[in-house]
Design a protein around this motif. Sequence first.
Motif, short mmCIF file in Angstrom:
data_model
loop_
_atom_site.label_atom_id
_atom_site.label_comp_id
_atom_site.label_asym_id
_atom_site.label_seq_id
_atom_site.Cartn_x
_atom_site.Cartn_y
_atom_site.Cartn_z
N SER A 7 0.92 -1.30 -0.07
CA SER A 7 -0.02 -0.06 0.19
C SER A 7 0.67 1.42 0.02
O SER A 7 1.98 1.44 0.51
N SER A 20 -8.78 -4.45 -6.53
CA SER A 20 -9.11 -5.56 -5.66
C SER A 20 -9.22 -5.09 -4.04
O SER A 20 -9.66 -5.62 -3.22
N GLY A 21 -8.13 -4.10 -3.89
CA GLY A 21 -8.11 -3.88 -2.41
C GLY A 21 -9.43 -3.24 -2.12
O GLY A 21 -9.79 -3.37 -0.76
N ALA A 22 -10.07 -2.59 -2.88
CA ALA A 22 -11.18 -2.27 -2.59
C ALA A 22 -12.38 -3.16 -2.36
O ALA A 22 -13.35 -3.08 -1.32
N TYR A 63 -11.40 -6.04 -0.77
CA TYR A 63 -11.19 -6.45 0.58
C TYR A 63 -11.64 -5.41 1.66
O TYR A 63 -12.11 -5.63 2.87
N ARG A 64 -11.54 -4.20 1.17
CA ARG A 64 -11.96 -3.13 2.11
C ARG A 64 -13.35 -3.00 2.23
O ARG A 64 -13.91 -2.89 3.48
N ARG A 115 -11.39 4.30 2.39
CA ARG A 115 -10.10 4.68 2.17
C ARG A 115 -9.42 5.15 3.75
O ARG A 115 -8.23 5.32 3.83
N GLY A 135 -8.62 -0.01 6.46
CA GLY A 135 -7.56 -0.88 5.84
C GLY A 135 -7.18 -1.83 6.74
O GLY A 135 -6.87 -2.82 6.46
N ALA A 191 -9.52 -4.71 6.41
CA ALA A 191 -9.27 -5.31 5.01
C ALA A 191 -8.20 -6.26 5.17
O ALA A 191 -8.10 -7.15 4.73
N GLY A 227 -3.49 -5.04 -7.21
CA GLY A 227 -3.67 -5.71 -5.88
C GLY A 227 -2.42 -6.20 -5.29
O GLY A 227 -1.27 -5.16 -5.45
N ARG A 228 -2.67 -7.43 -4.51
CA ARG A 228 -1.31 -8.13 -4.15
C ARG A 228 -1.12 -9.22 -4.61
O ARG A 228 0.39 -9.92 -4.79
N ASP A 229 -2.09 -9.92 -5.05
CA ASP A 229 -1.67 -11.46 -5.73
C ASP A 229 -2.40 -11.31 -7.01
O ASP A 229 -2.79 -12.43 -7.52
N MET A 230 -2.29 -10.14 -7.93
CA MET A 230 -3.14 -10.32 -9.18
C MET A 230 -1.98 -11.02 -10.25
O MET A 230 -2.71 -12.18 -10.61
N ARG A 258 1.19 -3.49 8.35
CA ARG A 258 0.51 -3.99 7.47
C ARG A 258 1.03 -5.06 6.40
O ARG A 258 0.96 -6.08 5.87
N ARG A 302 1.71 -13.75 5.47
CA ARG A 302 0.59 -14.39 5.54
C ARG A 302 0.75 -15.81 4.52
O ARG A 302 1.34 -15.85 3.81
O1 DC Z 1 -4.55 -2.06 -1.60
P1 DC Z 1 -5.14 -1.79 -0.50
O2 DC Z 1 -4.51 -0.76 0.91
O3 DC Z 1 -6.71 -1.15 -0.69
O4 DC Z 1 -5.69 -3.03 0.31
C1 DC Z 1 -6.35 -3.29 1.47
C2 DC Z 1 -5.74 -4.63 2.25
O5 DC Z 1 -6.33 -5.64 1.64
C3 DC Z 1 -4.25 -4.80 2.42
O6 DC Z 1 -4.20 -5.03 3.69
C4 DC Z 1 -4.09 -5.91 1.47
C5 DC Z 1 -5.00 -6.61 1.06
N1 DC Z 1 -5.01 -7.17 -0.22
C6 DC Z 1 -4.91 -8.24 -0.60
O7 DC Z 1 -4.68 -9.10 0.26
N2 DC Z 1 -5.00 -8.58 -1.88
C7 DC Z 1 -5.45 -8.02 -2.66
N3 DC Z 1 -5.41 -8.45 -3.99
C8 DC Z 1 -5.87 -6.70 -2.48
C9 DC Z 1 -5.60 -5.98 -1.04
#
Ligand code: DC
Length: 229
Positions: free
Chosen positions: A12, A34-36, A38-39, A95, A100, A103, A133-136, A184, A191
Amino acid sequence: MTTQIITIDGPSGSGKGTLAAKLAAHYGFHLLDSGALYRLLGLSLFKNALLEKLDDENALQQSVKIATNLDIKFVSTEQGTQVLLDGEDVSQTIRTEQVGEYASKVAAIPALRAALVDRQHAFASEPGLVADGRDMATSIFPQAKAKIYLTASAESRASRRVKQLQGMGLDAKISDILANIQARDKRDMERTVAPLKPAEDAYIIDSSTLSIEEVFNLMVNYADKMLAK
Ligand code: DC
């Protein structure tokens, strides 16, 4: 022809959101934040008093159901994307640092991640998709032609985040934000399910000392090459 996909993963505050939106506009592609998701799920579970009970099997089952049926809409407006949860505008609420945190909790639970997979895949349609995202690249769209990993030092991310929050009229202290970011990052990287890490074939950009325009140009040069293959 398979849908053209550009993934942007990273921690982030690396500038992913801004850059993903710019890239989507540049190529005329759809955008997945994708973060949205999870949020939104975190906020919804908090509202349903389930967030603190996720280690209880019943509460988890209920939460999976909520995740699967989440009523959300992304509406493009001149000011940006408006996000609706159960018809309510939560664009600003999701936001906040608080959401956060919600999420990040949700994102560490495999059953909840799994419940959001189909919804993410549904964003991949013609003419193409930019997925942020994180795992796209590592998990949701491993077939993507262009895989970008955007990072930046925790300090530079914290100072950008403070500016962003202040711009939204929200109060923010840099030391708190930095501590949040570090906590975070640790949770996201350590994880067991879909940890934050670059795909093996990702193009890695460190944006600590680069402007948005400079990062954008690097991304477009790379994506043009990859999408033409
Ligand atoms: O990008 P962001 O700050 O809006 O993401 C919010 C939370 O969601 C962050 O702790 C990581 C998680 N996340 C995730 O695990 N996988 C994603 N593809 C997107 C976000």
